[in-house]
Design a protein around this motif. Sequence first.
Motif, PDB file in Angstrom:
ATOM      1  N   LEU A   1       2.082  -4.038  -1.382  1.00  0.00           N
ATOM      2  CA  LEU A   1       1.303  -2.884  -1.840  1.00  0.00           C
ATOM      3  C   LEU A   1       0.159  -2.536  -0.892  1.00  0.00           C
ATOM      4  CD1 LEU A   1       1.182  -3.579  -5.687  1.00  0.00           C
ATOM      5  CD2 LEU A   1       2.492  -1.800  -4.489  1.00  0.00           C
ATOM      6  N   ILE A   2      -0.109  -3.408   0.091  1.00  0.00           N
ATOM      7  CA  ILE A   2      -1.112  -3.108   1.110  1.00  0.00           C
ATOM      8  C   ILE A   2      -0.374  -2.482   2.288  1.00  0.00           C
ATOM      9  CG2 ILE A   2      -2.967  -4.014   2.554  1.00  0.00           C
ATOM     10  CD1 ILE A   2      -3.075  -6.456   0.691  1.00  0.00           C
TER      11      ILE A   2
ATOM     12  N   ARG B   1      -6.403  -8.888   6.855  1.00  0.00           N
ATOM     13  CA  ARG B   1      -7.584  -9.544   6.266  1.00  0.00           C
ATOM     14  C   ARG B   1      -7.223 -10.231   4.943  1.00  0.00           C
ATOM     15  NH1 ARG B   1     -11.865  -8.833   9.254  1.00  0.00           N
ATOM     16  NH2 ARG B   1     -12.068  -6.988  10.608  1.00  0.00           N
ATOM     17  N   ARG B   2      -6.406  -9.593   4.146  1.00  0.00           N
ATOM     18  CA  ARG B   2      -6.006 -10.228   2.885  1.00  0.00           C
ATOM     19  C   ARG B   2      -5.131 -11.449   3.140  1.00  0.00           C
ATOM     20  NH1 ARG B   2      -6.718 -12.943  -1.018  1.00  0.00           N
ATOM     21  NH2 ARG B   2      -5.304 -12.818  -2.817  1.00  0.00           N
TER      22      ARG B   2
ATOM     23  N   ASP C   1      11.264  -6.396   4.732  1.00  0.00           N
ATOM     24  CA  ASP C   1      10.944  -6.407   6.158  1.00  0.00           C
ATOM     25  C   ASP C   1       9.502  -5.984   6.397  1.00  0.00           C
ATOM     26  OD1 ASP C   1      11.092  -6.366   8.899  1.00  0.00           O
ATOM     27  OD2 ASP C   1      12.470  -4.678   9.020  1.00  0.00           O
ATOM     28  N   ASP C   2       8.603  -6.895   6.629  1.00  0.00           N
ATOM     29  CA  ASP C   2       8.800  -8.322   6.772  1.00  0.00           C
ATOM     30  C   ASP C   2       7.836  -9.029   5.814  1.00  0.00           C
ATOM     31  OD1 ASP C   2      10.127 -10.479   7.974  1.00  0.00           O
ATOM     32  OD2 ASP C   2       8.694 -10.658   9.591  1.00  0.00           O
ATOM     33  N   THR C   3       7.507  -8.331   4.691  1.00  0.00           N
ATOM     34  CA  THR C   3       6.588  -8.909   3.718  1.00  0.00           C
ATOM     35  C   THR C   3       7.126 -10.214   3.164  1.00  0.00           C
ATOM     36  OG1 THR C   3       6.028  -6.635   3.117  1.00  0.00           O
ATOM     37  CG2 THR C   3       5.176  -8.382   1.712  1.00  0.00           C
ATOM     38  N   ARG C   4       8.441 -10.278   2.998  1.00  0.00           N
ATOM     39  CA  ARG C   4       9.058 -11.514   2.528  1.00  0.00           C
ATOM     40  C   ARG C   4       8.719 -12.693   3.450  1.00  0.00           C
ATOM     41  NH1 ARG C   4      10.110 -15.744  -0.165  1.00  0.00           N
ATOM     42  NH2 ARG C   4      11.701 -16.990   0.836  1.00  0.00           N
TER      43      ARG C   4
END
Length: 418
Positions: free
Chosen positions: A43-44, A56-57, A125-128
């Motif tokens: 969501l970012i 940063r998160r 791609d590619d948060t996982r």
Amino acid sequence: MTKNEDITETLGALAAEPAVTRALHYVKDNLAATIEAQKELVLIEAPSYHEEKKARRYAEMLSDAGLEDIRMDEHFNVWGRIPGVGKTGKAVLLEGHLDTVFDFGSVKEVVTDNEGRIHCPGICDDTRALAANLAVLRAFKDAGIRPWHDIIIAATVCEEGLGGMRGMKWLLEDLEKETQLLAAISIDGATSSIYYANATGMTDWSVTFEGPGGHAWTASGMPSAIHAACRAAAAIADMKLPADPKTIATVSLIEGGQAIHGIAQKCTIKMNVRSNSEGVLEEVNRRIIAHCEAAADAENAAKATPGLIKVRAEKILDVPAGSQPRESRIIAATEAVTRAVGVEPQMLPGGCTNTNMAIARGIPAVCLGRGGREFGCHTLKEWFDPAGVEKCEQKSILFLLMLAGLEDRIKPLGETLL
């Protein structure tokens, strides 16, 4: 001992370690927390060159999970280390990329359907990979695992599109100043079985043709920038390119002209060129620019106006090609850890991933799939099914410890890859 017998023996020794068993179970038992991190991060929004907020998160998440010596560079690459007890000055890298292909406003919400599939652009791609690597870190800390060499966990920027894997390039340049990198493991691509161990090179060109232009009727003796560009595009389309190594060249964009009743003053074509061979890629690039120059000459000759149409070529992306022998140790180790988690490995040819940058530097490198099932990557209909996805983290745990070692009890194999 046969060539790769130590790989098998090391995996057996790791399997007998209670702490390793605990870590392997941890990533499965705590999958819900990993998925929540994945949902938060997706969501970012983070188009290439706009990754700061997500970086940063993620740095906060890594810090909360116990990663040490966390750094963020001016590009917003993030990395830190699990310090090795051997204090050897050597390290193994595990990384995923922060950026996605989507513009701001593309991500609205995360929706989980009745079959457990998670829908959101960028969820795969590619948060996982970011969530998976965070889970590996948490598993190491929960199990009290201490490697012999350092393990570096990183999140890179600018992998996608015209980012051109620059984030990985910048990261490797920084790491070279402070450590000897023994191997690089990237998490990208689908499923638990596939992996990439070779690098497809890629060049993007922007070629501009310019001339005086004029009225289509009264200046009919003037050459056309669009005609020159089209001559070049036709010549490039007719190029004979090798099937092995696989090589492609395509004119993907064309824009120019100023009025329907005018002779075009300016026209730009953009091209994508790829090959599994760096030498072939260089030769095709040379031929393409020669075709563009010849096309300008041909248009000038057709109007008897020598030199009026001029050509300017700009290389806007340059990703190196490279290869590792099929019998290389990094490939043997990849297939061994994949089989160790009950999955049959499948090596895909070529591949344009962050491993390109490591392979180009002579660092043994491999790109492992993210696990689970995926659909619609790089589209707004992207979804992810997490069933069995913990195989990804389990492979990383075994791979990292095989290469970095476990305290002084299990010898690291990272130095033996070259």
